[in-house]
Scaffold this motif. Sequence first.
Motif, PDB file in Angstrom:
ATOM      1  N   ALA A 103       0.724  -1.337   0.030  1.00  0.00           N
ATOM      2  CA  ALA A 103       0.004   0.468  -0.012  1.00  0.00           C
ATOM      3  C   ALA A 103       0.736   1.593   0.012  1.00  0.00           C
ATOM      4  N   ILE A 104       2.255   1.076   0.574  1.00  0.00           N
ATOM      5  CA  ILE A 104       2.596   2.443   1.216  1.00  0.00           C
ATOM      6  C   ILE A 104       3.318   2.358  -0.314  1.00  0.00           C
ATOM      7  N   ALA A 105       3.928   1.335  -1.559  1.00  0.00           N
ATOM      8  CA  ALA A 105       4.546   1.506  -2.459  1.00  0.00           C
ATOM      9  C   ALA A 105       3.409   2.278  -3.962  1.00  0.00           C
ATOM     10  N   MET A 106       2.168   1.733  -3.732  1.00  0.00           N
ATOM     11  CA  MET A 106       1.610   1.864  -4.001  1.00  0.00           C
ATOM     12  C   MET A 106       1.268   3.977  -3.912  1.00  0.00           C
ATOM     13  N   VAL A 107       1.727   4.327  -3.112  1.00  0.00           N
ATOM     14  CA  VAL A 107       1.225   5.516  -3.236  1.00  0.00           C
ATOM     15  C   VAL A 107       2.552   6.539  -4.021  1.00  0.00           C
ATOM     16  N   GLY A 108       3.704   5.727  -3.861  1.00  0.00           N
ATOM     17  CA  GLY A 108       5.483   6.620  -4.398  1.00  0.00           C
ATOM     18  C   GLY A 108       4.159   6.319  -6.181  1.00  0.00           C
ATOM     19  N   LYS A 109       4.382   5.028  -6.623  1.00  0.00           N
ATOM     20  CA  LYS A 109       3.928   5.134  -7.632  1.00  0.00           C
ATOM     21  C   LYS A 109       3.256   6.438  -8.284  1.00  0.00           C
ATOM     22  N   TYR A 110       1.436   6.785  -7.089  1.00  0.00           N
ATOM     23  CA  TYR A 110       1.045   7.182  -7.692  1.00  0.00           C
ATOM     24  C   TYR A 110       1.613   9.023  -7.540  1.00  0.00           C
ATOM     25  N   PHE A 111       2.430   9.509  -7.270  1.00  0.00           N
ATOM     26  CA  PHE A 111       2.751  10.384  -7.055  1.00  0.00           C
ATOM     27  C   PHE A 111       4.294  10.842  -6.797  1.00  0.00           C
ATOM     28  N   ASN A 112       4.316  12.260  -7.612  1.00  0.00           N
ATOM     29  CA  ASN A 112       5.904  12.586  -7.393  1.00  0.00           C
ATOM     30  C   ASN A 112       5.939  13.915  -7.138  1.00  0.00           C
ATOM     31  N   ARG A 113       5.148  14.599  -7.242  1.00  0.00           N
ATOM     32  CA  ARG A 113       5.563  16.759  -7.334  1.00  0.00           C
ATOM     33  C   ARG A 113       4.426  15.972  -5.774  1.00  0.00           C
ATOM     34  N   ARG A 114       3.690  15.399  -5.789  1.00  0.00           N
ATOM     35  CA  ARG A 114       2.505  15.527  -4.596  1.00  0.00           C
ATOM     36  C   ARG A 114       3.439  15.130  -3.181  1.00  0.00           C
ATOM     37  N   LYS A 115       4.300  14.192  -3.005  1.00  0.00           N
ATOM     38  CA  LYS A 115       4.597  12.840  -2.686  1.00  0.00           C
ATOM     39  C   LYS A 115       4.817  13.221  -1.251  1.00  0.00           C
ATOM     40  N   THR A 119      11.975   5.931  -8.173  1.00  0.00           N
ATOM     41  CA  THR A 119      10.759   5.922  -8.210  1.00  0.00           C
ATOM     42  C   THR A 119      11.026   4.006  -8.581  1.00  0.00           C
ATOM     43  N   THR A 120      11.496   3.617  -9.287  1.00  0.00           N
ATOM     44  CA  THR A 120      11.298   2.796 -10.258  1.00  0.00           C
ATOM     45  C   THR A 120      11.716   1.464  -8.989  1.00  0.00           C
ATOM     46  N   SER A 121      12.449   1.675  -8.378  1.00  0.00           N
ATOM     47  CA  SER A 121      13.097   0.581  -7.055  1.00  0.00           C
ATOM     48  C   SER A 121      12.491   0.769  -6.568  1.00  0.00           C
ATOM     49  N   LEU A 122      11.381   2.289  -6.415  1.00  0.00           N
ATOM     50  CA  LEU A 122      11.178   2.301  -4.284  1.00  0.00           C
ATOM     51  C   LEU A 122      10.341   1.115  -4.007  1.00  0.00           C
ATOM     52  N   SER A 123       9.631  -0.007  -4.953  1.00  0.00           N
ATOM     53  CA  SER A 123       9.040  -0.769  -4.097  1.00  0.00           C
ATOM     54  C   SER A 123       9.763  -1.442  -3.198  1.00  0.00           C
ATOM     55  N   SER A 124      10.350  -2.021  -4.740  1.00  0.00           N
ATOM     56  CA  SER A 124      11.633  -3.004  -3.646  1.00  0.00           C
ATOM     57  C   SER A 124      12.524  -2.706  -2.364  1.00  0.00           C
ATOM     58  N   ALA A 125      13.191  -1.197  -2.044  1.00  0.00           N
ATOM     59  CA  ALA A 125      13.870  -0.700  -1.226  1.00  0.00           C
ATOM     60  C   ALA A 125      12.769  -0.689  -0.282  1.00  0.00           C
ATOM     61  N   LEU A 126      10.902  -0.188  -0.142  1.00  0.00           N
ATOM     62  CA  LEU A 126      10.723  -0.089   0.948  1.00  0.00           C
ATOM     63  C   LEU A 126      10.752  -1.209   1.654  1.00  0.00           C
ATOM     64  N   GLY A 127       9.998  -2.410   0.894  1.00  0.00           N
ATOM     65  CA  GLY A 127      10.658  -3.613   1.480  1.00  0.00           C
ATOM     66  C   GLY A 127      11.354  -4.131   1.953  1.00  0.00           C
ATOM     67  N   VAL A 128      12.759  -3.633   2.288  1.00  0.00           N
ATOM     68  CA  VAL A 128      14.183  -3.982   2.718  1.00  0.00           C
ATOM     69  C   VAL A 128      14.122  -2.959   4.207  1.00  0.00           C
ATOM     70  N   VAL A 129      13.939  -1.494   3.471  1.00  0.00           N
ATOM     71  CA  VAL A 129      13.762  -0.921   4.543  1.00  0.00           C
ATOM     72  C   VAL A 129      12.932  -1.647   6.042  1.00  0.00           C
ATOM     73  N   TYR A 130      11.520  -1.353   5.285  1.00  0.00           N
ATOM     74  CA  TYR A 130      11.019  -1.603   6.289  1.00  0.00           C
ATOM     75  C   TYR A 130      11.520  -3.849   7.651  1.00  0.00           C
ATOM     76  N   PHE A 131      11.859  -4.095   5.697  1.00  0.00           N
ATOM     77  CA  PHE A 131      12.293  -5.435   6.222  1.00  0.00           C
ATOM     78  C   PHE A 131      12.929  -5.540   7.272  1.00  0.00           C
ATOM     79  N   LEU A 132      13.983  -4.093   7.365  1.00  0.00           N
ATOM     80  CA  LEU A 132      14.862  -4.173   8.487  1.00  0.00           C
ATOM     81  C   LEU A 132      14.830  -3.802   9.761  1.00  0.00           C
ATOM     82  N   HIS A 133      13.144  -3.214   9.836  1.00  0.00           N
ATOM     83  CA  HIS A 133      12.764  -2.666  11.252  1.00  0.00           C
ATOM     84  C   HIS A 133      12.264  -3.668  11.740  1.00  0.00           C
TER      85      HIS A 133
END
Length: 438
Positions: free
Chosen positions: A82-94, A326-340
Amino acid sequence: MAKVNRTRSTSPPDGGWGWMIVAGCFLVTICTRAVTRCISIFFVEFQTYFTQDYAQTAWIHSIVDCVTMLCGLGFALCYSPAIAMVGKYFNRRKALAYGIAMSGSGIGTFILAPVVQLLIEQFAWRGALLILGGFVLNLCVCGALMRPITLKEDHTTPEQSHVCRTQKEDFKRVSPYSSLTKEWAQTCLCCCLQQEYRFLLMSDFVVLAISVLFMAYGCSPLFVYLVPYALSVGVSHQQAAFLMSILGVIDIIGNITFGWLTNRRCLKNYQYVCYLFAVGMDGLCYLCLPMLQSLPLLVPFSCTFGYFDGAYVTLIPVVTAEIVGTTSLSSALGVVYFLHAVPYLVSPPIAGWLVDTTGSYTTAFLLCGFSMIFSSVLLGFARLVKRMRKTQLQFIAKESDPKLQLWTNGAVAYSVTRELDQKHGESVATTVPGYSPT
């Protein structure tokens, strides 16, 4: 089942169906993060019913948080996508979009904290958990709102597409069970993985990952021990639940206002610094907490900690996107939250062990505070070193580039020649009537 329509777009739309994605992510954070935070209200009930110490009881909350961040189980299947999808749909107002989406955690805490306390009083802790479980089923509705989108940068490079396409045409003539087909599948898989996770080799992301470990260690114990700590200094059960509500509602304000502020032109280039500031401020709040032993003092603490907690949570995806794109945001967020996961697993039991050993919350809170401050300082120091190296490299390039030197010398020579021509023209004009230098 009908096929899911995948929206195609050259760039993030910054609106449209994106606001429905934000609404879905908002509900997801209520059903996941807010419900998890309310486990703090169950803490005393669990401790009394099972007659266990702080360290043993803390494993309940820590395992919930850890599994959410570590596996593909339960809340994890909803929260990260869900968090990654927001990053896909927004850039200027991210930042603003993330601020609204992540505010669900605060709103949910504000509403659920007193409600959960009331449910415990009416139906005991078992009945309260059953009702919360029914509420969490709304995640199915949130998932129905998530419409995939394909951006221009999501496509593979032409060379990789040509290689995969050529290999696929060659292997079509071969049996699907042959070694060549398996080799082609492995090659394509390796190509995809290399493209998807290339950010793991970036030095900036490695520093961010280390910083996240310390930040996650510090942020988790408060949501487990705020209510028990308040009860230990003489605050009533309803007032302790009220502190969680305050923390939740101020968390909302931090989510939305910090997202909006960092989207302004004056701060848009300083979102990284704002993230560091917010994490550091939460660390300072921890250091002050052992001195606050009454409700009038704990209320300002909840306000301050809640605001900056909402602030840095909003900026985690923004900072990650700034580093990996933006391209790798979904995977990167997965890793960041995995590190939590690991800090979330060990920090509440460690804090509980310190409370059991010392008979006080002071050591546990100080350790959490210094951990968050170190996380902020580490990222700030890394960014400073990077800028110093960049400035040094630019200086070296300027000194060693012969074209730059020729251009500079030529500009100086041109200006000198022009001045001489002007002086010569002025002297001729004074001696020859009707002469113009132009």
